[in-house]
Design an enzyme around this catalytic site. Structure first.
Site, PDB file in Angstrom:
ATOM      1  N   ALA A 116       0.842  -1.203   0.000  1.00 31.71           N
ATOM      2  CA  ALA A 116       0.000   0.000   0.000  1.00 31.71           C
ATOM      3  C   ALA A 116       0.872   1.247   0.000  1.00 31.71           C
ATOM      4  O   ALA A 116       1.981   1.257   0.535  1.00 31.71           O
ATOM      5  CB  ALA A 116      -0.919   0.016   1.226  1.00 31.71           C
ATOM      6  N   ILE A 117       0.317   2.283  -0.600  1.00 33.04           N
ATOM      7  CA  ILE A 117       0.938   3.601  -0.652  1.00 33.04           C
ATOM      8  C   ILE A 117      -0.039   4.580   0.001  1.00 33.04           C
ATOM      9  O   ILE A 117      -1.251   4.491  -0.203  1.00 33.04           O
ATOM     10  CB  ILE A 117       1.219   4.026  -2.121  1.00 33.04           C
ATOM     11  CG1 ILE A 117       2.152   3.028  -2.814  1.00 33.04           C
ATOM     12  CG2 ILE A 117       1.763   5.452  -2.195  1.00 33.04           C
ATOM     13  CD1 ILE A 117       3.559   2.942  -2.249  1.00 33.04           C
ATOM     14  N   GLU A 150      -2.816 -11.962  -4.382  1.00 29.18           N
ATOM     15  CA  GLU A 150      -4.243 -11.911  -4.693  1.00 29.18           C
ATOM     16  C   GLU A 150      -4.639 -10.443  -4.769  1.00 29.18           C
ATOM     17  O   GLU A 150      -4.139  -9.625  -4.003  1.00 29.18           O
ATOM     18  CB  GLU A 150      -5.099 -12.587  -3.607  1.00 29.18           C
ATOM     19  CG  GLU A 150      -4.966 -14.089  -3.552  1.00 29.18           C
ATOM     20  CD  GLU A 150      -3.866 -14.576  -2.619  1.00 29.18           C
ATOM     21  OE1 GLU A 150      -3.579 -15.780  -2.636  1.00 29.18           O
ATOM     22  OE2 GLU A 150      -3.270 -13.751  -1.889  1.00 29.18           O
ATOM     23  N   TYR A 153       0.341  -4.464 -11.541  1.00 27.66           N
ATOM     24  CA  TYR A 153       0.927  -5.804 -11.455  1.00 27.66           C
ATOM     25  C   TYR A 153       1.261  -6.352 -12.843  1.00 27.66           C
ATOM     26  O   TYR A 153       2.297  -6.979 -13.035  1.00 27.66           O
ATOM     27  CB  TYR A 153       0.003  -6.754 -10.702  1.00 27.66           C
ATOM     28  CG  TYR A 153      -0.348  -6.278  -9.301  1.00 27.66           C
ATOM     29  CD1 TYR A 153       0.543  -5.542  -8.529  1.00 27.66           C
ATOM     30  CD2 TYR A 153      -1.595  -6.558  -8.750  1.00 27.66           C
ATOM     31  CE1 TYR A 153       0.219  -5.100  -7.261  1.00 27.66           C
ATOM     32  CE2 TYR A 153      -1.924  -6.126  -7.476  1.00 27.66           C
ATOM     33  CZ  TYR A 153      -1.020  -5.395  -6.738  1.00 27.66           C
ATOM     34  OH  TYR A 153      -1.352  -4.964  -5.480  1.00 27.66           O
TER      35      TYR A 153
END
Length: 155
Positions: free
Chosen positions: A74-75, A107, A119
């Protein structure tokens, strides 16, 4: 752009990590979950992305045999859309490849197309679906894999 640094996550980082976690996920991990990962899980590798002394992102994975399972990434909201997620993931993927990891999996929510696009740029491809994977909504998860030799070479 790039004066960000990637470093190992420390217990002292958890307060900053929790702010990002809560802002990022509908079912955030707890402080205890992060502490357990850092202190008790020999397979866990957690990294922070720091910019000008401030933690703005993180990535966790489990390194088992020659595979990595990404647990979370996460950012901070104010830094999204500025390629920090890609910088973080490419950096960690390169480091893990250098340590002998051959492939990674994760996932992702079926509805999270921005993450899926990232991704895919990093060399991940969809390999299957986990039906009803997310407990909060029952949403399906896409299972994605990347071969690190190929993914790192795309960098």
């Amino acid at each position: 752009m790039n004066n960000g640094i990637i470093r190992p996550m420390l217990v002292e980082d958890i307060e900053a990590i929790m702010e990002i976690e809560i802002a990022s996920f509908s079912t955030p991990w707890s402080v205890q979950a992060f502490k357990a990962e850092l202190k008790d899980n020999e397979y866990a590798r957690y990294s922070c992305l720091e910019l000008n002394g401030k933690v703005i992102g993180y990535m966790g994975l489990w390194f088992i045999l020659d595979e990595g399972h990404i647990t979370n990434v996460a950012i901070a909201p104010n830094y999204r859309g500025q390629q920090w997620g890609e910088f973080l993931m490419r950096s960690v993927m390169s480091k893990m490849a250098a340590e002998g990891m051959e492939r990674m999996t994760l996932e992702v929510r079926k509805s999270n197309s921005p993450a899926q696009s990232l991704y895919q740029r990093l060399g991940f491809t969809t390999a299957g679906v986990r039906k009803g994977y997310y407990a909060d909504t029952g949403e399906d998860a896409l299972i994605m894999w990347a071969e690190l030799g190929m993914a790192v070479n795309k960098a």
